[in-house]
Write a protein that holds these residues in place. Structure first.
Motif, PDB file in Angstrom:
ATOM      1  N   GLY A   3      95.676 -17.522  26.778  1.00  0.00           N
ATOM      2  CA  GLY A   3      95.914 -18.175  25.503  1.00  0.00           C
ATOM      3  C   GLY A   3      95.215 -17.517  24.332  1.00  0.00           C
ATOM      4  N   GLY A   4      94.457 -16.463  24.595  1.00  0.00           N
ATOM      5  CA  GLY A   4      93.738 -15.784  23.521  1.00  0.00           C
ATOM      6  C   GLY A   4      94.612 -14.786  22.801  1.00  0.00           C
ATOM      7  N   HIS A   5      94.195 -14.439  21.621  1.00  0.00           N
ATOM      8  CA  HIS A   5      94.938 -13.472  20.826  1.00  0.00           C
ATOM      9  C   HIS A   5      94.000 -12.385  20.334  1.00  0.00           C
ATOM     10  N   VAL A   6      94.504 -11.175  20.290  1.00  0.00           N
ATOM     11  CA  VAL A   6      93.714 -10.042  19.834  1.00  0.00           C
ATOM     12  C   VAL A   6      93.630 -10.061  18.319  1.00  0.00           C
ATOM     13  N   ARG A   7      92.415  -9.945  17.803  1.00  0.00           N
ATOM     14  CA  ARG A   7      92.214  -9.888  16.361  1.00  0.00           C
ATOM     15  C   ARG A   7      92.220  -8.424  15.903  1.00  0.00           C
ATOM     16  N   THR A   8      92.505  -8.225  14.635  1.00  0.00           N
ATOM     17  CA  THR A   8      92.624  -6.857  14.123  1.00  0.00           C
ATOM     18  C   THR A   8      91.296  -6.107  14.142  1.00  0.00           C
ATOM     19  N   ASP A   9      90.167  -6.825  14.138  1.00  0.00           N
ATOM     20  CA  ASP A   9      88.871  -6.149  14.148  1.00  0.00           C
ATOM     21  C   ASP A   9      88.227  -6.123  15.533  1.00  0.00           C
ATOM     22  N   ASP A  10      88.956  -6.518  16.575  1.00  0.00           N
ATOM     23  CA  ASP A  10      88.443  -6.427  17.943  1.00  0.00           C
ATOM     24  C   ASP A  10      88.438  -4.973  18.394  1.00  0.00           C
ATOM     25  N   LYS A  11      87.403  -4.605  19.130  1.00  0.00           N
ATOM     26  CA  LYS A  11      87.269  -3.220  19.598  1.00  0.00           C
ATOM     27  C   LYS A  11      87.856  -3.054  20.998  1.00  0.00           C
ATOM     28  N   ALA A  12      88.461  -1.904  21.231  1.00  0.00           N
ATOM     29  CA  ALA A  12      89.012  -1.572  22.550  1.00  0.00           C
ATOM     30  C   ALA A  12      88.897  -0.067  22.750  1.00  0.00           C
ATOM     31  N   ALA A  13      88.781   0.360  24.014  1.00  0.00           N
ATOM     32  CA  ALA A  13      88.615   1.792  24.285  1.00  0.00           C
ATOM     33  C   ALA A  13      89.108   2.131  25.686  1.00  0.00           C
ATOM     34  N   TRP A  14      89.339   3.406  25.898  1.00  0.00           N
ATOM     35  CA  TRP A  14      89.750   3.926  27.201  1.00  0.00           C
ATOM     36  C   TRP A  14      88.893   5.133  27.557  1.00  0.00           C
ATOM     37  N   ALA A  15      88.899   5.504  28.839  1.00  0.00           N
ATOM     38  CA  ALA A  15      88.134   6.674  29.272  1.00  0.00           C
ATOM     39  C   ALA A  15      88.707   7.206  30.580  1.00  0.00           C
ATOM     40  N   TYR A  16      88.534   8.495  30.798  1.00  0.00           N
ATOM     41  CA  TYR A  16      88.899   9.089  32.089  1.00  0.00           C
ATOM     42  C   TYR A  16      87.835  10.099  32.509  1.00  0.00           C
ATOM     43  N   ARG A  17      87.796  10.349  33.798  1.00  0.00           N
ATOM     44  CA  ARG A  17      86.904  11.350  34.380  1.00  0.00           C
ATOM     45  C   ARG A  17      87.715  12.130  35.406  1.00  0.00           C
ATOM     46  N   ILE A  18      87.872  13.421  35.192  1.00  0.00           N
ATOM     47  CA  ILE A  18      88.636  14.293  36.086  1.00  0.00           C
ATOM     48  C   ILE A  18      87.655  15.188  36.840  1.00  0.00           C
ATOM     49  N   GLU A  19      87.570  15.001  38.148  1.00  0.00           N
ATOM     50  CA  GLU A  19      86.677  15.808  38.978  1.00  0.00           C
ATOM     51  C   GLU A  19      87.475  16.941  39.611  1.00  0.00           C
ATOM     52  N   LEU A  20      87.341  18.121  39.024  1.00  0.00           N
ATOM     53  CA  LEU A  20      87.992  19.311  39.549  1.00  0.00           C
ATOM     54  C   LEU A  20      87.152  19.896  40.675  1.00  0.00           C
ATOM     55  N   VAL A  21      87.621  20.956  41.254  1.00  0.00           N
ATOM     56  CA  VAL A  21      86.891  21.573  42.361  1.00  0.00           C
ATOM     57  C   VAL A  21      85.526  22.069  41.907  1.00  0.00           C
ATOM     58  N   ASP A  22      85.455  22.660  40.719  1.00  0.00           N
ATOM     59  CA  ASP A  22      84.199  23.254  40.263  1.00  0.00           C
ATOM     60  C   ASP A  22      83.806  22.805  38.853  1.00  0.00           C
ATOM     61  N   ASP A  23      84.367  21.682  38.401  1.00  0.00           N
ATOM     62  CA  ASP A  23      84.060  21.229  37.043  1.00  0.00           C
ATOM     63  C   ASP A  23      84.413  19.752  36.917  1.00  0.00           C
TER      64      ASP A  23
END
Length: 291
Positions: free
Chosen positions: A91-111
């Protein structure tokens, strides 16, 4: 706020740390890092002394039972999205000043390659899709489309969309759900264009923010992004100098007198002439005597 103890079992310098920045310095970019946070020092010590066993996250077996058994992958990718808004509750609604973020981590063979960003007024689901979509994009940029890759994520929504045929159904209906409009359709269309470029993708679900070190890492990363977003929003743009100073009047011409002096000059001149005339009359009226 409870004190945390960060135990780094595998990293640049294994040990127990009291702050996340210290811990991050030991594990960020370190392939195969193993670490976990605890509320007591004894629990952190037990973790350090325990055998280095492969981690099996809660719910992984259930997710794997719906597809072929996971095979050893050359690349492991962790993705996560998060938000600090009322839209996360029923029942909640997102406000225009609410913060949101995404992230990823890619583990390669040597990096190890990581990425994160955020936006205001976005839902948690949107950030989960963004994390997955942007990780796919980065893998394409890294020329890793033919490698064996396993995605580890805590979003059932994204996982089911990709593995349970939801994506194909939305596409057949013109990017709509059977019940109505499809939220974030443009992101799902990007995902649909990216997935066919990969030949060996596997997926694994993990309980969010629990014991999976890769998932914990991306959760910390996206929260750091939201912290920075909050600081930038509170600081606000700097005001121009002209807005903080009163505007000075234009300088008068060298030959121009101030308006008040000009208006008073004729009056002052007339008064002086009258005074001279009065003095002269007074002198004429005085009785002078000859000596």
């Amino acid at each position: 706020m409870a004190q945390k103890y960060y135990a780094v079992r595998r990293g640049r310098k294994p040990g127990i740390y009291r702050t996340w920045p210290e811990t991050q310095a030991q594990v960020s970019g370190f392939s195969g890092a193993q670490y976990k946070s605890f509320t007591t020092a004894s629990a952190a010590e037990d973790f350090m002394q325990s055998a280095d066993k492969p981690h099996r996250a809660t719910g992984t077996a259930k997710a794997a039972s719906t597809s072929a058994p996971l095979k050893a992958a050359a690349i492991t990718v962790y993705t996560d999205g998060g938000s600090r808004n009322t839209g996360n509750v029923a029942g909640g609604h997102v406000r225009t000043d609410d913060k949101a973020a995404w992230a990823y981590r890619i583990e390669l063979v040597d990096d190890v390659v990581t990425g994160s960003d955020g936006e205001f007024g976005a839902s948690n689901n949107r950030m989960e899709i963004m994390a997955f979509r942007n990780a796919l994009r980065r893998l394409v940029d890294l020329h890793q489309t033919q490698a064996s890759i396993v995605f580890v994520l805590d979003s059932r929504y994204v996982l089911n969309a990709v593995t349970q045929g939801w994506l194909a159904g939305w596409k057949r209906r013109g990017w709509k759900r059977s019940a109505g409009p499809l939220a974030n359709a443009e992101l799902w269309q990007d995902v649909d264009r990216l997935l066919p470029q990969f030949s060996r993708l596997q997926y694994q679900w993990t309980k969010g923010h629990a014991t999976n070190q890769g998932n914990v890492f991306v959760d910390h990363l996206l929260n750091e992004t939201m912290d920075r977003m909050g600081q930038e929003r509170h600081q606000g743009p700097k005001k121009p100098v002209a807005d903080t100073k009163k505007e000075s009047p234009a300088p008068a011409s060298p030959t121009q007198k101030p308006q008040s002096a000009v208006s008073q000059a004729p009056l002052a001149h007339t008064t002086a002439e009258q005074s001279v005339a009065d003095i002269a009359k007074g002198l004429r009226d005085l009785p002078f005597r000859d000596h």
